[in-house]
Design a protein around this motif. Structure first.
Motif, PDB file in Angstrom:
ATOM      1  N   MET A   1       0.760  -1.230   0.045  1.00 39.66           N
ATOM      2  CA  MET A   1       0.169   0.008  -0.034  1.00 39.66           C
ATOM      3  C   MET A   1       0.862   1.222  -0.056  1.00 39.66           C
ATOM      4  O   MET A   1       1.855   1.213   0.755  1.00 39.66           O
ATOM      5  CB  MET A   1      -1.002  -0.115   1.312  1.00 39.66           C
ATOM      6  CG  MET A   1      -2.267   0.615   0.857  1.00 39.66           C
ATOM      7  SD  MET A   1      -3.192   0.783   2.475  1.00 39.66           S
ATOM      8  CE  MET A   1      -3.771  -1.026   2.689  1.00 39.66           C
ATOM      9  N   THR A   2       0.598   2.174  -0.750  1.00 35.96           N
ATOM     10  CA  THR A   2       1.231   3.345  -0.696  1.00 35.96           C
ATOM     11  C   THR A   2       1.003   4.210   0.204  1.00 35.96           C
ATOM     12  O   THR A   2       0.140   4.214   0.931  1.00 35.96           O
ATOM     13  CB  THR A   2       1.048   4.178  -2.103  1.00 35.96           C
ATOM     14  OG1 THR A   2      -0.325   4.617  -1.926  1.00 35.96           O
ATOM     15  CG2 THR A   2       1.155   3.282  -3.532  1.00 35.96           C
ATOM     16  N   GLU A   3       2.140   5.232   0.674  1.00 34.47           N
ATOM     17  CA  GLU A   3       1.745   6.260   1.756  1.00 34.47           C
ATOM     18  C   GLU A   3       0.617   6.919   1.759  1.00 34.47           C
ATOM     19  O   GLU A   3       0.006   7.013   2.648  1.00 34.47           O
ATOM     20  CB  GLU A   3       3.208   6.943   1.665  1.00 34.47           C
ATOM     21  CG  GLU A   3       3.207   7.852   3.097  1.00 34.47           C
ATOM     22  CD  GLU A   3       3.508   7.081   4.152  1.00 34.47           C
ATOM     23  OE1 GLU A   3       3.307   7.414   5.257  1.00 34.47           O
ATOM     24  OE2 GLU A   3       3.985   5.945   3.993  1.00 34.47           O
ATOM     25  N   GLU A   4       0.305   7.275   0.340  1.00 34.08           N
ATOM     26  CA  GLU A   4      -0.891   8.224   0.292  1.00 34.08           C
ATOM     27  C   GLU A   4      -2.088   7.462   0.501  1.00 34.08           C
ATOM     28  O   GLU A   4      -3.131   8.055   1.068  1.00 34.08           O
ATOM     29  CB  GLU A   4      -0.754   8.712  -1.227  1.00 34.08           C
ATOM     30  CG  GLU A   4      -1.751   9.838  -1.513  1.00 34.08           C
ATOM     31  CD  GLU A   4      -1.745  10.119  -2.953  1.00 34.08           C
ATOM     32  OE1 GLU A   4      -2.660  10.149  -3.616  1.00 34.08           O
ATOM     33  OE2 GLU A   4      -0.615  10.247  -3.524  1.00 34.08           O
ATOM     34  N   LYS A   5      -2.406   6.414   0.166  1.00 35.29           N
ATOM     35  CA  LYS A   5      -3.373   5.357   0.291  1.00 35.29           C
ATOM     36  C   LYS A   5      -3.613   5.146   1.745  1.00 35.29           C
ATOM     37  O   LYS A   5      -4.584   5.392   2.424  1.00 35.29           O
ATOM     38  CB  LYS A   5      -3.279   4.147  -0.409  1.00 35.29           C
ATOM     39  CG  LYS A   5      -4.359   3.305  -0.696  1.00 35.29           C
ATOM     40  CD  LYS A   5      -4.987   3.388  -1.919  1.00 35.29           C
ATOM     41  CE  LYS A   5      -6.184   2.542  -1.854  1.00 35.29           C
ATOM     42  NZ  LYS A   5      -7.312   2.963  -2.568  1.00 35.29           N
ATOM     43  N   ASN A   6      -2.515   4.983   2.600  1.00 31.54           N
ATOM     44  CA  ASN A   6      -2.417   4.819   3.869  1.00 31.54           C
ATOM     45  C   ASN A   6      -2.970   5.948   4.504  1.00 31.54           C
ATOM     46  O   ASN A   6      -3.947   5.987   5.634  1.00 31.54           O
ATOM     47  CB  ASN A   6      -1.138   4.563   4.400  1.00 31.54           C
ATOM     48  CG  ASN A   6      -0.943   3.048   4.736  1.00 31.54           C
ATOM     49  OD1 ASN A   6      -1.882   2.600   5.465  1.00 31.54           O
ATOM     50  ND2 ASN A   6       0.446   2.583   4.872  1.00 31.54           N
ATOM     51  N   ASP A   7      -2.687   7.050   4.137  1.00 34.64           N
ATOM     52  CA  ASP A   7      -3.073   8.305   4.625  1.00 34.64           C
ATOM     53  C   ASP A   7      -4.506   8.646   4.722  1.00 34.64           C
ATOM     54  O   ASP A   7      -5.203   9.182   5.376  1.00 34.64           O
ATOM     55  CB  ASP A   7      -2.109   9.433   4.023  1.00 34.64           C
ATOM     56  CG  ASP A   7      -2.495  10.685   4.999  1.00 34.64           C
ATOM     57  OD1 ASP A   7      -1.981  10.519   6.137  1.00 34.64           O
ATOM     58  OD2 ASP A   7      -2.752  11.824   4.242  1.00 34.64           O
ATOM     59  N   GLN A   8      -4.866   8.217   3.310  1.00 34.78           N
ATOM     60  CA  GLN A   8      -6.456   8.449   3.180  1.00 34.78           C
ATOM     61  C   GLN A   8      -7.322   7.553   4.151  1.00 34.78           C
ATOM     62  O   GLN A   8      -8.267   7.848   4.449  1.00 34.78           O
ATOM     63  CB  GLN A   8      -6.632   8.077   1.638  1.00 34.78           C
ATOM     64  CG  GLN A   8      -7.744   8.533   0.859  1.00 34.78           C
ATOM     65  CD  GLN A   8      -7.994   8.053  -0.508  1.00 34.78           C
ATOM     66  OE1 GLN A   8      -6.808   7.418  -1.220  1.00 34.78           O
ATOM     67  NE2 GLN A   8      -9.282   8.159  -0.998  1.00 34.78           N
ATOM     68  N   LEU A   9      -6.731   6.230   4.118  1.00 38.13           N
ATOM     69  CA  LEU A   9      -7.410   5.158   5.169  1.00 38.13           C
ATOM     70  C   LEU A   9      -7.630   5.869   6.688  1.00 38.13           C
ATOM     71  O   LEU A   9      -8.511   5.729   6.954  1.00 38.13           O
ATOM     72  CB  LEU A   9      -6.768   3.947   5.022  1.00 38.13           C
ATOM     73  CG  LEU A   9      -7.324   2.938   3.933  1.00 38.13           C
ATOM     74  CD1 LEU A   9      -6.447   1.659   3.849  1.00 38.13           C
ATOM     75  CD2 LEU A   9      -8.619   2.759   3.981  1.00 38.13           C
ATOM     76  N   ARG A  10      -6.556   6.351   6.999  1.00 35.31           N
ATOM     77  CA  ARG A  10      -6.260   7.056   8.300  1.00 35.31           C
ATOM     78  C   ARG A  10      -7.461   8.201   8.256  1.00 35.31           C
ATOM     79  O   ARG A  10      -8.128   8.305   9.206  1.00 35.31           O
ATOM     80  CB  ARG A  10      -5.087   7.372   8.641  1.00 35.31           C
ATOM     81  CG  ARG A  10      -4.821   7.643  10.073  1.00 35.31           C
ATOM     82  CD  ARG A  10      -3.404   8.065  10.247  1.00 35.31           C
ATOM     83  NE  ARG A  10      -2.525   6.797  10.018  1.00 35.31           N
ATOM     84  CZ  ARG A  10      -1.487   7.340   9.179  1.00 35.31           C
ATOM     85  NH1 ARG A  10      -1.209   8.639   8.737  1.00 35.31           N
ATOM     86  NH2 ARG A  10      -0.520   6.405   8.655  1.00 35.31           N
TER      87      ARG A  10
END
Ligand SMILES: [Zn+2]
Length: 143
Positions: free
Chosen positions: A1-10
């Motif tokens: 998972m990309t950093e950006e995707k992670n951030d979005q989920l958070r």
């Protein structure tokens, strides 16, 4: 998972928690509001959409503790509340548990409250915006 995707989920998770907390706080506000007298019928019916069955039970119980009729639309004070838990009907040769009935000033208020309680939605408060809002009904007074 990309950093950006992670951030979005958070972010989504945080938003969900905030929404859940706000819904719970709102339900608690309604419990407090419905302990007061003079709640108008339309206001009362609108509030049912924002509480869960446990909140309704709390409202009835808290009203009883403060010696008010458990039905939120009734402003009568509870008087001559029987101490016993059961009542014997000689004519019908039956024993009734009156624990719930004792919380109300009259048979009508008891039935009207049970009628409302059965309509309070059981779904999680914070997911209600995905549902169709039902039209809540009051029990009409006996003529
Ligand atoms: Zn009453």
């Amino acid at each position: 998972m990309t950093e950006e995707k992670n951030d979005q989920l958070r972010q989504q998770l945080i938003a969900a928690v905030v929404k859940k907390r706000a819904a719970i706080a709102r339900a608690q506000e309604i419990v407090v509001r419905l302990l007061e007298p003079d709640v108008a019928e339309p206001e009362f019916l609108a509030m049912l959409w924002e509480i869960a069955p446990n909140h309704y039970t709390d409202i009835v119980d808290e009203r009883e503790i403060s010696r008010n009729c458990g039905y939120p639309l009734c402003s009568n004070v509870l008087q001559n509340v029987p101490n016993q838990k059961y009542q014997i009907s000689a004519s019908q040769n039956k024993v009734y548990d009156i624990t719930e009935r004792k919380k109300f000033c009259s048979g009508y208020c008891f039935r009207a409250s049970e009628y409302i309680k059965a309509q309070v939605p059981t779904s999680p408060l914070w997911l209600r915006d995905r549902e169709l809002r039902p039209s809540f009904q009051l029990l009409l007074r006996d003529k």
